[in-house]
Design an enzyme around this catalytic site. Structure first.
Site, PDB file in Angstrom:
ATOM      1  N   HIS A  28      46.854   4.979  68.703  1.00  0.00           N
ATOM      2  CA  HIS A  28      48.335   5.315  69.013  1.00  0.00           C
ATOM      3  C   HIS A  28      48.243   6.995  69.696  1.00  0.00           C
ATOM      4  O   HIS A  28      47.253   7.403  69.697  1.00  0.00           O
ATOM      5  CB  HIS A  28      49.153   5.310  67.923  1.00  0.00           C
ATOM      6  CG  HIS A  28      48.728   6.134  66.685  1.00  0.00           C
ATOM      7  ND1 HIS A  28      48.875   7.384  66.699  1.00  0.00           N
ATOM      8  CD2 HIS A  28      48.515   5.763  65.214  1.00  0.00           C
ATOM      9  CE1 HIS A  28      48.540   7.931  65.437  1.00  0.00           C
ATOM     10  NE2 HIS A  28      48.154   6.854  64.547  1.00  0.00           N
ATOM     11  N   HIS A  31      46.023   9.545  67.934  1.00  0.00           N
ATOM     12  CA  HIS A  31      44.779   9.555  68.312  1.00  0.00           C
ATOM     13  C   HIS A  31      44.396  10.151  69.634  1.00  0.00           C
ATOM     14  O   HIS A  31      43.442  10.659  70.030  1.00  0.00           O
ATOM     15  CB  HIS A  31      44.216   8.126  68.011  1.00  0.00           C
ATOM     16  CG  HIS A  31      44.469   7.437  66.775  1.00  0.00           C
ATOM     17  ND1 HIS A  31      45.156   6.331  66.777  1.00  0.00           N
ATOM     18  CD2 HIS A  31      44.250   7.927  65.637  1.00  0.00           C
ATOM     19  CE1 HIS A  31      45.125   6.059  65.338  1.00  0.00           C
ATOM     20  NE2 HIS A  31      44.491   6.894  64.731  1.00  0.00           N
ATOM     21  N   CYS A 137      43.487   7.108  47.291  1.00  0.00           N
ATOM     22  CA  CYS A 137      44.582   6.793  48.100  1.00  0.00           C
ATOM     23  C   CYS A 137      43.658   6.014  49.651  1.00  0.00           C
ATOM     24  O   CYS A 137      42.810   6.798  49.898  1.00  0.00           O
ATOM     25  CB  CYS A 137      45.356   7.917  49.244  1.00  0.00           C
ATOM     26  SG  CYS A 137      45.983   7.410  50.646  1.00  0.00           S
ATOM     27  N   CYS A 140      43.802   7.088  53.120  1.00  0.00           N
ATOM     28  CA  CYS A 140      43.030   8.443  53.172  1.00  0.00           C
ATOM     29  C   CYS A 140      41.620   8.231  52.962  1.00  0.00           C
ATOM     30  O   CYS A 140      40.556   9.056  53.313  1.00  0.00           O
ATOM     31  CB  CYS A 140      43.521   9.387  52.194  1.00  0.00           C
ATOM     32  SG  CYS A 140      45.302  10.351  52.569  1.00  0.00           S
ATOM     33  N   CYS A 162      50.532   9.261  47.366  1.00  0.00           N
ATOM     34  CA  CYS A 162      49.764  10.177  48.260  1.00  0.00           C
ATOM     35  C   CYS A 162      50.629  11.089  48.990  1.00  0.00           C
ATOM     36  O   CYS A 162      51.721  10.597  49.904  1.00  0.00           O
ATOM     37  CB  CYS A 162      48.841   9.325  49.273  1.00  0.00           C
ATOM     38  SG  CYS A 162      48.287  10.172  50.798  1.00  0.00           S
ATOM     39  N   HIS A 165      50.484   9.989  52.788  1.00  0.00           N
ATOM     40  CA  HIS A 165      50.667   8.574  53.412  1.00  0.00           C
ATOM     41  C   HIS A 165      52.184   8.150  52.893  1.00  0.00           C
ATOM     42  O   HIS A 165      52.715   6.944  52.927  1.00  0.00           O
ATOM     43  CB  HIS A 165      49.790   7.446  53.088  1.00  0.00           C
ATOM     44  CG  HIS A 165      48.816   7.853  54.083  1.00  0.00           C
ATOM     45  ND1 HIS A 165      47.494   8.501  53.861  1.00  0.00           N
ATOM     46  CD2 HIS A 165      48.487   7.335  55.488  1.00  0.00           C
ATOM     47  CE1 HIS A 165      46.698   8.485  55.102  1.00  0.00           C
ATOM     48  NE2 HIS A 165      47.239   7.670  55.941  1.00  0.00           N
ATOM     49  N   LYS A 313      54.430  12.750  59.744  1.00  0.00           N
ATOM     50  CA  LYS A 313      53.250  12.582  60.815  1.00  0.00           C
ATOM     51  C   LYS A 313      53.369  11.321  61.707  1.00  0.00           C
ATOM     52  O   LYS A 313      53.777  10.243  60.987  1.00  0.00           O
ATOM     53  CB  LYS A 313      52.103  12.746  59.923  1.00  0.00           C
ATOM     54  CG  LYS A 313      50.740  12.260  60.776  1.00  0.00           C
ATOM     55  CD  LYS A 313      49.531  12.644  59.888  1.00  0.00           C
ATOM     56  CE  LYS A 313      48.322  11.987  60.504  1.00  0.00           C
ATOM     57  NZ  LYS A 313      47.680  10.919  59.976  1.00  0.00           N
ATOM     58  N   LYS A 316      50.810   4.656  62.622  1.00  0.00           N
ATOM     59  CA  LYS A 316      50.972   3.255  63.174  1.00  0.00           C
ATOM     60  C   LYS A 316      52.502   2.797  62.814  1.00  0.00           C
ATOM     61  O   LYS A 316      53.150   1.942  63.234  1.00  0.00           O
ATOM     62  CB  LYS A 316      49.980   2.285  62.532  1.00  0.00           C
ATOM     63  CG  LYS A 316      49.736   1.100  63.767  1.00  0.00           C
ATOM     64  CD  LYS A 316      49.521   1.425  65.113  1.00  0.00           C
ATOM     65  CE  LYS A 316      50.175   0.350  65.880  1.00  0.00           C
ATOM     66  NZ  LYS A 316      49.790   0.583  67.397  1.00  0.00           N
TER      67      LYS A 316
HETATM   68  N1  MSP Z   1      38.298   8.093  60.137  1.00  0.00           N
HETATM   69  C1  MSP Z   1      38.715   9.135  59.838  1.00  0.00           C
HETATM   70  C2  MSP Z   1      37.866  10.542  60.547  1.00  0.00           C
HETATM   71  C3  MSP Z   1      36.647  10.555  60.340  1.00  0.00           C
HETATM   72  S1  MSP Z   1      35.763  11.687  61.151  1.00  0.00           S
HETATM   73  C4  MSP Z   1      34.008  11.980  60.767  1.00  0.00           C
HETATM   74  C5  MSP Z   1      40.050   9.121  60.275  1.00  0.00           C
HETATM   75  N2  MSP Z   1      40.493   8.387  60.989  1.00  0.00           N
HETATM   76  S2  MSP Z   1      41.894   8.379  61.564  1.00  0.00           S
HETATM   77  O1  MSP Z   1      41.959   7.109  62.518  1.00  0.00           O
HETATM   78  O2  MSP Z   1      42.844   8.221  60.501  1.00  0.00           O
HETATM   79  O3  MSP Z   1      42.149   9.290  62.933  1.00  0.00           O
HETATM   80  C6  MSP Z   1      42.542  10.705  62.382  1.00  0.00           C
HETATM   81  C7  MSP Z   1      42.561  11.608  63.395  1.00  0.00           C
HETATM   82  O4  MSP Z   1      43.342  10.899  64.244  1.00  0.00           O
HETATM   83  C8  MSP Z   1      43.370  12.701  62.941  1.00  0.00           C
HETATM   84  O5  MSP Z   1      42.351  13.635  62.342  1.00  0.00           O
HETATM   85  C9  MSP Z   1      43.818  13.312  64.283  1.00  0.00           C
HETATM   86  O6  MSP Z   1      42.694  13.946  65.002  1.00  0.00           O
HETATM   87  C10 MSP Z   1      44.283  12.027  64.950  1.00  0.00           C
HETATM   88  N3  MSP Z   1      45.664  11.783  64.615  1.00  0.00           N
HETATM   89  C11 MSP Z   1      46.136  10.814  63.969  1.00  0.00           C
HETATM   90  N4  MSP Z   1      47.541  10.636  63.816  1.00  0.00           N
HETATM   91  C12 MSP Z   1      47.743  11.767  64.375  1.00  0.00           C
HETATM   92  C13 MSP Z   1      49.079  12.503  64.577  1.00  0.00           C
HETATM   93  N5  MSP Z   1      50.408  11.814  64.187  1.00  0.00           N
HETATM   94  N6  MSP Z   1      49.342  13.673  65.510  1.00  0.00           N
HETATM   95  C14 MSP Z   1      47.850  14.253  65.411  1.00  0.00           C
HETATM   96  N7  MSP Z   1      46.802  13.700  65.361  1.00  0.00           N
HETATM   97  C15 MSP Z   1      46.697  12.590  64.716  1.00  0.00           C
HETATM   98  O7  MSP Z   1      40.712   9.888  59.578  1.00  0.00           O
END
Ligand code: MSP
Length: 536
Positions: A28, A31, A137, A140, A162, A165, A313, A316
């Protein structure tokens, strides 16, 4: 994927990583935000002439993925394969992400090395067996402390939630293997002290320092209640905790334990880009793991803020239905890459709004930048038959533009290339664009053109050269952010035959005045940023 220049063999790479994303769902806007930022940073460094390694990938183990796959009636591997091939990789291609590698944690090149790393820690006496009970969680993939939990309301009345979340945590009690994280608190604090640039921004650094000062608990690094993970080498009833597995991607993807030469040329990372939600994993656990294994620490962990929706935040579940594709369909890929970095100070939270995107697109991209390019191309076409004229009368007004450019180029390099201040760096270039527009309004070449005297024609030539040369620099300085429109502009200016491909224009030269030679063939191509359709 971008190729790394072979002439740079043997030199150290500027190594940037994104988090590896969970593939429980499609990517999304959040990411894409981190991934685009990393792409701009690495393209910038490539254009400085540096060797670069840009890594992204997917985090495929753990309970969260396993449960999603179960709920969809497929195996976790089938689920991951489908999502990676049908959603994640195509989006990065669509957004022109020039990553050098894409690591998946289910790949053998990763899992074998993870086992070796953990075995090595075990052999060094850094891991022991113990029990743990606490709130966990799953979204997380992390044990929480009681103090940070929120009280549930409504449907979750009486349950603990959490804080990220806002969903109920689960009580877990397990016999696990533990990593002696507590032994690293002092060493980590000393490292933060000696390397103030290690965690950015300052607010993130302070938060981590505060956290570590309170002391660290040992970390449970295995799970035995499910099996979707990498098996602990000396006890196959346990799988390695998904975060230990995931963090190691930064080492396994660049040759740890398999290609020593590549490892030495790349590791450790110059910048780990992470969302602030996962800062502690990268700024506390990861460096402690590396210290325990005798490996060097990354130079910088840079936390970006969150894209917010309705004060939460963006995730999805609260996306309100906007996908990256929906935005790129309407605004185009370049504008998409530009908008989030331009509108939100990197490191701070920011809200996305369709209205703000439209307003900025129209005023800055379409009017200020796109119109400047099309007006200049049209006038060179009309008054000089498309051959860029010579600036024989470079005077004070032109020198002010040349000075403005030098300043903008310096500032953009410092801000984007060093400070990861993308908004500031982009603003420097757009302020320069405004300056050039102001210059054109003052000089009014369309009026000068009406006077057929040799003197006026010389003046006209100087004005149009000045504007075109300014655009030459904009194409170079905005290429990392907006590669497609920069390439179009390069084409419009007829720059390639004289100066070579855009990708080979160096940032260090961008601010140097007079690089575009007179005589290039200027053509009027399609608008760089077409007027938006009135659909929204
Ligand atoms: N799989 C772990 C990361 C492991 S790294 C060794 C994870 N994945 S995640 O799919 O949840 O993605 C997290 C990352 O996506 C966040 O750290 C950030 O970089 C990005 N983001 C996800 N949602 C976000 C927002 N709403 N805003 C900005 N960045 C976001 O955690």
């Amino acid at each position: 994927m971008a190729a790394t220049g072979s002439e740079q063999e043997g030199t150290r790479a500027y190594y940037v990583s994104t988090p590896i994303y969970y593939v429980n769902d499609a990517p999304h806007l959040g990411h894409a935000y981190t991934t685009v930022a990393g792409d701009v940073l690495t393209r910038w460094h490539r254009q400085r002439g540096e060797k670069v390694w840009y890594l992204t990938g997917t985090d495929e183990h753990g309970q969260k993925i396993m449960r999603t796959a179960e709920a969809n009636g497929v195996t976790p591997q089938e689920w991951c394969d489908k999502l990676v091939e049908e959603s994640w990789k195509p989006l990065w291609e669509h957004l022109r992400i020039a990553n050098d590698d894409f690591i998946r944690t289910t790949e053998k090149r990763h899992t074998d090395r993870v086992r070796e790393f953990v075995q090595d820690l075990y052999d060094r006496g850094e891991i022991y067996r113990g029990g743990y009970e606490g709130p966990y969680c799953v979204p997380c993939e992390e044990y929480k402390t009681y103090g940070e939990l929120l009280d549930g309301e409504g449907e979750w009345e009486g349950q603990k939630l959490c804080p990220i979340h806002k969903k109920p945590v689960e009580m877990l009690k397990e016999e696990n293997y533990f990593f002696k994280l507590s032994a690293y608190a002092e060493k980590l604090l000393a490292h933060y002290e000696a390397h103030p640039e290690f965690i950015q921004p300052e607010s993130a650094r302070n938060e981590v320092v505060q956290f570590v000062r309170q002391g660290l608990e040992d970390l449970s690094i295995s799970r035995s209640t499910f099996d979707w993970g990498v098996k602990i080498p000396w006890d196959d009833k346990h799988v390695i905790y998904v975060w230990i597995d995931a963090l190691l991607n930064y080492a396994t993807a660049v040759g740890y334990g398999s290609d020593q030469k590549k490892f030495e040329e790349t590791f450790p990372a110059d910048v780990h880009l992470v969302g602030k939600d996962i800062l502690r994993f990268h700024a506390v656990i990861w460096p402690a793991m590396l210290m325990a294994n005798g490996l060097p620490l990354p130079k910088r962990v840079a936390a970006n803020g969150w894209l917010m929706v309705g004060g939460e935040k963006m995730s999805k579940s609260n996306l309100t239905g906007i996908s990256p594709h929906e935005l790129t369909d309407h605004f185009g890929v370049d504008a998409y890459r530009w908008y989030f970095l331009r509108a939100i100070a990197f490191g701070q939270d920011g809200s996305f709004s369709w209205e703000d995107f439209s307003a900025r697109y129209t005023s800055e991209l379409a009017n200020d930048y796109g119109n400047l390019a099309s007006r200049v191309a049209a006038m060179v076409g009309k008054y000089f038959d498309g051959a860029l004229p010579e600036a024989t009368g470079h005077g004070e007004a032109e020198q002010a533009i040349a000075d403005g450019l030098a300043r903008a180029a310096r500032e953009a390099d410092e801000k984007i290339g060093e400070q990861l201040d993308f908004a500031g760096g982009i603003a420097a270039v757009f302020d320069f664009i405004k300056q050039v527009n102001g210059y054109l309004t003052e000089q009014a070449p369309w009026k000068v053109a009406k006077d057929t005297s040799a003197e006026a024609q010389e003046r006209l030539a100087t004005i149009l050269y000045t504007a075109a040369e300014s655009l030459r620099a904009c194409a170079v300085l905005l290429n990392a952010v907006m590669p497609e429109s920069s390439a179009k502009l390069w084409e419009t200016l007829g720059a390639e035959p004289a100066l070579g491909p855009l990708s080979e224009q160096r940032i260090a030269d961008a601010g140097q005045w007079g690089r575009l030679p007179a005589g290039t063939k200027v053509t009027k191509g399609a608008a760089l940023f077409p007027r938006l359709e009135e659909t929204k």
